[in-house]
Design an enzyme around this catalytic site. Sequence first.
Site, short mmCIF file in Angstrom:
data_model
loop_
_atom_site.label_atom_id
_atom_site.label_comp_id
_atom_site.label_asym_id
_atom_site.label_seq_id
_atom_site.Cartn_x
_atom_site.Cartn_y
_atom_site.Cartn_z
N ASP A 98 63.40 31.19 20.26
CA ASP A 98 62.03 31.72 20.24
C ASP A 98 61.66 32.04 18.80
O ASP A 98 62.28 32.91 18.18
CB ASP A 98 61.99 32.98 21.12
CG ASP A 98 60.62 33.63 21.14
OD1 ASP A 98 59.63 32.94 20.84
OD2 ASP A 98 60.54 34.83 21.46
N ASP A 100 58.68 33.46 16.82
CA ASP A 100 57.39 34.12 16.98
C ASP A 100 56.72 34.26 15.62
O ASP A 100 57.28 34.88 14.71
CB ASP A 100 57.62 35.50 17.62
CG ASP A 100 56.35 36.06 18.22
OD1 ASP A 100 55.26 35.78 17.67
OD2 ASP A 100 56.44 36.78 19.23
N ASP A 271 64.52 35.46 17.80
CA ASP A 271 64.95 36.60 18.61
C ASP A 271 66.18 36.16 19.40
O ASP A 271 66.07 35.47 20.42
CB ASP A 271 63.81 37.01 19.54
CG ASP A 271 64.18 38.21 20.41
OD1 ASP A 271 65.34 38.64 20.35
OD2 ASP A 271 63.30 38.70 21.14
#
Lengths: 316, 416
Positions: A98, A100, A271
């Site tokens: 992930d 972001d 993450d």
Amino acid sequence: MILIVLREATPEERKIFYCEEWSKKDLPDFILHTLSLREFGFDLDGSGPSHRYNQFLTVEQLADFLRSKAPYGAYSSVALYEHPSLRKGWLKSELVFDVDAKDLPLKRCKCRAGEICEICIDDARGVVAQFVETLRSDLGLREVNTVYSGRGFHIRVTDDAVMKLEGAERGQLVEYITGSVIPTDITLAFGYSRIFRERAARALDRIDEKKIEEAGLRRALAQKLVAEKEKVVAMMRSGKIGEVERIEGMGPKSFRIFLEMLAKINSELTDGKVTIDTKRILRLPSSLHSGVSRKCVLVHDIDRFSPDDAIPKFLR
Amino acid sequence: MRPQFYVSVLDPFSKEAEEIVRNSPPLDSLPGEICDRAVKRLTWRSGREMLVGSSKDEVQQEVLSFYLMCQGVASVSHPYSREVRFVSDATERTIKYRIFDLFRRGEEALCLEIVKNHLRLIKIEDDGRLGDFQIPKQDIFKLRDIRLAKDGVDLMDDRTLAQYIPRYAVRWADLSPLLKHGRAELTKLYIIKGWAVLTPRDLWDFFAGLISVRTEEYISSLYERFYSGKGAPQLFVGIGERISSLLPPEIEVERFAIKRGRLRPDFFPPCVKRCMAGVGAGVRNYAITVLLTSFLSYARISPSGKASLKISDFIDDISIITDEIAPLIFDAAERCNPPLFKDQPQEKANVFYHLGFGMTVEPKLADSGKSRWYKVPNCNKIQISAPSLCDPDETCKKIKNPLTYYYLKLAGRAGG
């Protein structure tokens, strides 16, 4: 800096999106071919994805649900189950990273918490491109899918070689992909050593004096590293680590601190909790991220991807 | 030319080894010399002791003693115990020496054939080519030096030096059992296009590591089988006790040891957490008196090394029962709806009965053994007796008994 205006979609816009724009053809194959083995979760009203334990045997069932409920958010599991509606009988899980845009370390822009701009997205795209390259070229994986999630990217790997891995191995993959461990020999031309240097060069390119000082290096050295940033980045990329070590004011102890600082920054590129969680649900590609009024879309070419590709028709 | 069954000497889990076991008398009726070898193999220090000749008898003795060793340790020691680690380390040492010896004798082909049952392997060309990728010479030398430094080796002859030159590549994903158990680190591998480049020394380490991990998993499955059944045959228990007695006090155990001591509720399995939170009428008696009582006592006291159990064999202070374990059980009983002891006060005595003190509310160490110390029921029994307690998570998939869940978590090896 062009701030990307992100606003919440209204219930009417959600309805328009799912009834007029959403198409089952937008579901990527890696979801479509395993649809009945996945758990689906929905955020029906913006309060969070609490409507869990859903299973759809056919894509038509999913389509009917989306059109009738026009959910605020739609999610599917990274895991495949024998009994998705019970979340039981785990078979395997995608390997997921992930990235972001709003949480990346060392932002080049002035975005505040929660804001994203074109620079943030561009930075996230750069990280994703590096990760994908490592997954393909270094780790030899082939089924590497990139999804724009509305505020960043999900990399979703579906090679059989990784889908049975458990949390511990996935944790090691996070370290490898991000470059968050100092290599045994940082000068090797290929392998993990190169990955670490590439990520570290990215960090160096964006770092400021304050951050270097916070890590524990003296101000004079921090100033020198920033003043000669281009040179240091080039040394790092080419593996001429000896030259970095010989920079005035850089002793063995400060060099260690320097490398530890870079490894720490690298570790924030993704993450890790998302990667090691084999039962996570992720935003469904093709669905609407109603919090920001963006489509969650499969990215075919990360270098050519524009966030504009994800703007739903009701905003155009 | 070695006979095909010789594969078993390097890989006790090969189909050749399985065939040897299948065609032999039952393990619990084997002669004393094989039983002795099952214990003695843990004391092997010199290479000569570890080597096995090519005759069928020698290979058969070797394989059967390996399986007896596993059965023995599983019959008296829980998974992830010092004993299991002891067996797994000794197995790793033995396999590593044997594969090294075969290489030294020029039997590389046989070794690679066996390794290929576990790892996809290709050879690196003499000029450093790995498929269509040219590994830079400088990297080859650096990888050699890294391995030399790891072994603390300085100067050597050319023949030994060859063991430190990268010559093989295996798919990194095939090393996942080692990554999972922390026996290999991805960031320490040199990976190109999915292939991890290895020196012969690395290959021997990894292969021996894989056999060692398989051994641990095999012992774990045996333990659960013994635990859920009628227990292990006396012959196995005897071997297990002899193995336990060999355990050196100075063995390195930090990574692995399950020590008696404070309970770690965060490592309890979901069913036990449910019991702790209190449950409703219908499953109260089973949850508190049977499951929670046995689980907390076994988890806290971690008995091992004995076939028939009584608490006083493992503790000499009754306060462990009265001040540590019982209050947790009674608190959970109070949280039930309705509170268990409110309408069934006799259940308090039943708790101590299940701990082996007979029907009493004032247990004394001297009373230990008056009744049976009930074992923790297996997951399948819980699913039948109290299905509402069972809400399995990812770790539950790997175990058949809640106690194994706790040991697994405690050993920090639960993975996902």
